[in-house]
Design an enzyme around this catalytic site. Structure first.
Site, PDB file in Angstrom:
ATOM      1  CG  ASN A   1      -1.564   1.107   1.496  1.00 21.82           C
ATOM      2  OD1 ASN A   1      -1.680   2.023   0.113  1.00 21.82           O
ATOM      3  ND2 ASN A   1      -2.508   1.340   3.027  1.00 21.82           N
TER       4      ASN A   1
ATOM      5  CE  LYS B   1      -0.370   2.936   4.483  1.00 24.42           C
ATOM      6  NZ  LYS B   1      -0.202   3.697   5.959  1.00 24.42           N
TER       7      LYS B   1
ATOM      8  CG  HIS C   1      -6.287   1.544   4.951  1.00 23.66           C
ATOM      9  ND1 HIS C   1      -5.346   2.980   6.194  1.00 23.66           N
ATOM     10  CD2 HIS C   1      -4.905   1.444   5.166  1.00 23.66           C
ATOM     11  CE1 HIS C   1      -4.137   2.364   6.485  1.00 23.66           C
ATOM     12  NE2 HIS C   1      -3.802   1.428   6.016  1.00 23.66           N
TER      13      HIS C   1
ATOM     14  CD  GLU D   1      -3.310   5.590   7.064  1.00 27.43           C
ATOM     15  OE1 GLU D   1      -2.820   5.739   5.318  1.00 27.43           O
ATOM     16  OE2 GLU D   1      -1.954   4.657   7.515  1.00 27.43           O
TER      17      GLU D   1
ATOM     18  CD  GLU E   1      -3.422  -2.656   7.381  1.00 34.08           C
ATOM     19  OE1 GLU E   1      -2.518  -2.471   6.708  1.00 34.08           O
ATOM     20  OE2 GLU E   1      -4.417  -1.438   7.167  1.00 34.08           O
TER      21      GLU E   1
ATOM     22  N   GLY F   1       2.585   2.151  10.428  1.00 35.30           N
ATOM     23  CA  GLY F   1       3.383   3.459  10.837  1.00 35.30           C
ATOM     24  C   GLY F   1       4.266   3.894  11.754  1.00 35.30           C
TER      25      GLY F   1
ATOM     26  CB  SER G   1       4.884  -1.088  12.266  1.00 33.81           C
ATOM     27  OG  SER G   1       4.482   0.100  12.229  1.00 33.81           O
TER      28      SER G   1
END
Ligand code: PGA
Length: 255
Positions: free
Chosen positions: A9, A11, A97, A99, A169, A175, A215
């Site tokens: 991904n 992003k 996701h 985000e 996730e 991240g 991560s």
């Protein structure tokens, strides 16, 4: 045997030239993968036709997108539909996701509509779920993730569910450099599998590919992928460097 996947991904990263270069570097180092193992690359929308051209004739690497709109078409300035993605040779779309949920206020109802648009248009779905830190600290992560799954994909038929991959996730791991331990990942993946098996047939649980994200890197991928219910990873930061991403793909190749 259920599918194993390592998905990149990207992003909102990389120019067109940088993206093309990264794909070329990945090709150079790609290990031979057995039939049930796949690599997926999900670049930003703008890269998709370029990446599709690069992937022509490459069997083990599949094209993904990071999002699609929840309506079929219409006056939604700046948006991209599932049909458009399909017409650009996209095979997988990441939906839900964290985000998108956080920054773009996507709730479970909107995510369920996106899942429908993707499936109606013949795309496979990488459905993301995962809890924030306060939920993990309160110890209620199983119920939290189960609700996301129930409201996001449990309206689907068992046949439709075959086109869905789940990515767990934990938000506190995305991240942050703070990976879930393999025991935490395994516990949640086993829980997700049991929830799917209870709603559908036992076989649907067995066949569900469940990826870990947050991560994931070459140094922890092998341990995570050795867990019986972890079927690969959804990779953010480490997917932007060919050597790191290939290290994770190799961990899957040997898992
Ligand atoms: P990360 O992101 O690997 O950078 O933690 C994972 C993801 O958000 O898909």
């Amino acid at each position: 045997m259920r599918k194993q996947i390592v998905a990149a991904n990207w992003k909102m990263n990389l120019t067109l030239d940088e993206g093309a270069e990264l794909v070329n570097e990945i090709f150079k180092g790609l290990p031979v993968l057995s039939e049930e193992k796949q690599v997926v690359i999900a670049p930003p929308y703008l890269h998709i036709t370029q990446t599709a051209a690069q992937l022509t004739g490459i069997i083990d690497v599949h094209l993904g997108a990071q999002n699609c709109h929840h309506e079929a078409s219409g006056a939604y300035t700046g948006e991209v539909s599932a049909a458009m993605l399909k017409s650009a040779e996209v095979e997988y779309v990441i939906i839900g996701h964290s985000e998108r949920r956080e920054y773009f206020k996507e709730d479970n109802a909107m995510i369920a509509k996106k899942v429908n648009q993707a499936l109606i248009n013949g795309l496979k779905v990488i459905f993301c779920c995962g809890e924030p830190l306060e939920i993990r600290d309160a110890g209620t992560q199983n119920a939290y993730v189960e609700k996301q799954i129930r409201e996001g994909i449990f309206h689907l038929s068992e046949i439709q569910l075959n086109e869905v991959v789940i990515a767990y996730e934990p938000i506190w791991a995305i991240g942050t450099g703070r990976t879930a331990t393999s025991a935490q990942a395994q516990d949640m993946h086993a829980h997700i599998r049991s929830v799917v098996a209870a709603k559908y047939e036992h076989e649907a649980g067995d066949n569900m590919t469940i990826l870990y994200g947050g991560s994931c890197k070459p140094s922890n991928a092998a341990e995570l992928f050795a867990c019986p219910d972890v079927d690969g990873g959804l990779i953010g930061g480490a997917s932007l460097k060919a050597t790191e991403f290939l290290g994770i793909v190799e961990a899957m190749a040997f898992a």
